[in-house]
Write a protein that holds these residues in place. Structure first.
Motif, PDB file in Angstrom:
ATOM      1  N   ALA A  53       0.618  -1.479  -0.112  1.00  0.00           N
ATOM      2  CA  ALA A  53       0.121   0.109   0.012  1.00  0.00           C
ATOM      3  C   ALA A  53       0.890   1.294  -0.167  1.00  0.00           C
ATOM      4  O   ALA A  53       0.348   2.274  -0.269  1.00  0.00           O
ATOM      5  CB  ALA A  53      -0.891  -0.126   1.231  1.00  0.00           C
ATOM      6  N   TYR A  54       2.018   1.190   0.406  1.00  0.00           N
ATOM      7  CA  TYR A  54       2.986   2.335   0.416  1.00  0.00           C
ATOM      8  C   TYR A  54       4.045   2.595  -0.563  1.00  0.00           C
ATOM      9  O   TYR A  54       4.692   3.445  -1.067  1.00  0.00           O
ATOM     10  CB  TYR A  54       3.755   2.312   1.782  1.00  0.00           C
ATOM     11  CG  TYR A  54       2.830   2.504   3.051  1.00  0.00           C
ATOM     12  CD1 TYR A  54       2.312   3.760   3.460  1.00  0.00           C
ATOM     13  CD2 TYR A  54       2.728   1.542   3.859  1.00  0.00           C
ATOM     14  CE1 TYR A  54       1.402   3.820   4.476  1.00  0.00           C
ATOM     15  CE2 TYR A  54       1.951   1.680   5.008  1.00  0.00           C
ATOM     16  CZ  TYR A  54       1.271   2.731   5.104  1.00  0.00           C
ATOM     17  OH  TYR A  54       0.413   2.735   6.279  1.00  0.00           O
ATOM     18  N   GLN A  55       4.030   1.400  -1.474  1.00  0.00           N
ATOM     19  CA  GLN A  55       5.120   1.330  -2.561  1.00  0.00           C
ATOM     20  C   GLN A  55       4.803   2.269  -3.545  1.00  0.00           C
ATOM     21  O   GLN A  55       5.696   3.043  -3.933  1.00  0.00           O
ATOM     22  CB  GLN A  55       5.337  -0.056  -3.099  1.00  0.00           C
ATOM     23  CG  GLN A  55       5.741  -1.046  -2.115  1.00  0.00           C
ATOM     24  CD  GLN A  55       5.816  -2.588  -2.711  1.00  0.00           C
ATOM     25  OE1 GLN A  55       5.316  -2.873  -3.951  1.00  0.00           O
ATOM     26  NE2 GLN A  55       6.123  -3.399  -1.884  1.00  0.00           N
ATOM     27  N   ASP A  56       3.782   2.709  -4.085  1.00  0.00           N
ATOM     28  CA  ASP A  56       3.455   3.762  -4.947  1.00  0.00           C
ATOM     29  C   ASP A  56       3.743   5.205  -4.356  1.00  0.00           C
ATOM     30  O   ASP A  56       4.562   6.036  -5.240  1.00  0.00           O
ATOM     31  CB  ASP A  56       2.104   3.722  -5.391  1.00  0.00           C
ATOM     32  CG  ASP A  56       1.718   2.613  -6.429  1.00  0.00           C
ATOM     33  OD1 ASP A  56       2.797   1.933  -7.035  1.00  0.00           O
ATOM     34  OD2 ASP A  56       0.585   2.324  -6.625  1.00  0.00           O
ATOM     35  N   ALA A  57       3.581   5.398  -3.178  1.00  0.00           N
ATOM     36  CA  ALA A  57       3.690   6.625  -2.606  1.00  0.00           C
ATOM     37  C   ALA A  57       5.327   6.965  -2.552  1.00  0.00           C
ATOM     38  O   ALA A  57       5.973   7.840  -2.463  1.00  0.00           O
ATOM     39  CB  ALA A  57       3.128   6.796  -1.328  1.00  0.00           C
TER      40      ALA A  57
END
Length: 115
Positions: A53-57
């Motif tokens: 869930a944090y990889q794109d950010a």
């Protein structure tokens, strides 16, 4: 301002990455805490140790820093989840720094488990 060498000398899990955000170094405490070996991580994106869930950010922020040269996350503690090799997520305090080395940047962080 904390240097990468100062982070490296702390008794905390440590990870370093090159200008592209590819992991180049971890210490023994990182391996013992999160289960990853350098062979597992070397040459892979730092996002590999972050929840999906944090990889794109992470990629967006990293790209923005490369272009603009400013970051909201450097040089102060952040609470983030860290993914272990066994896919367990551990809440950790990350302290991230960047240093210019010639024409390149080097990134490093200590990760203090909070659970």
């Amino acid at each position: 301002m904390v240097t990468i060498e100062e982070l490296r000398r702390q008794s905390l899990p440590f990870v370093a990455a090159d200008q592209e955000g590819l992991i180049v170094e971890i210490n023994d405490l990182f391996e013992a805490t999160y289960g990853w070996t350098l062979d597992d991580l070397k040459g892979h994106s730092l996002s590999m140790i972050l929840p999906a869930a944090y990889q794109d950010a992470h990629h967006l922020g990293f790209s923005r820093f490369q272009i603009v040269g400013e970051s909201q996350i450097l040089n102060h503690p952040l609470q983030l989840m860290t993914i272990c090799k066994d896919n367990q997520a551990i809440n950790s305090e990350h302290f991230i720094v960047a240093e210019r080395r010639g024409d390149s940047l080097v990134f490093a962080a200590t990760l203090r488990p909070l659970t």
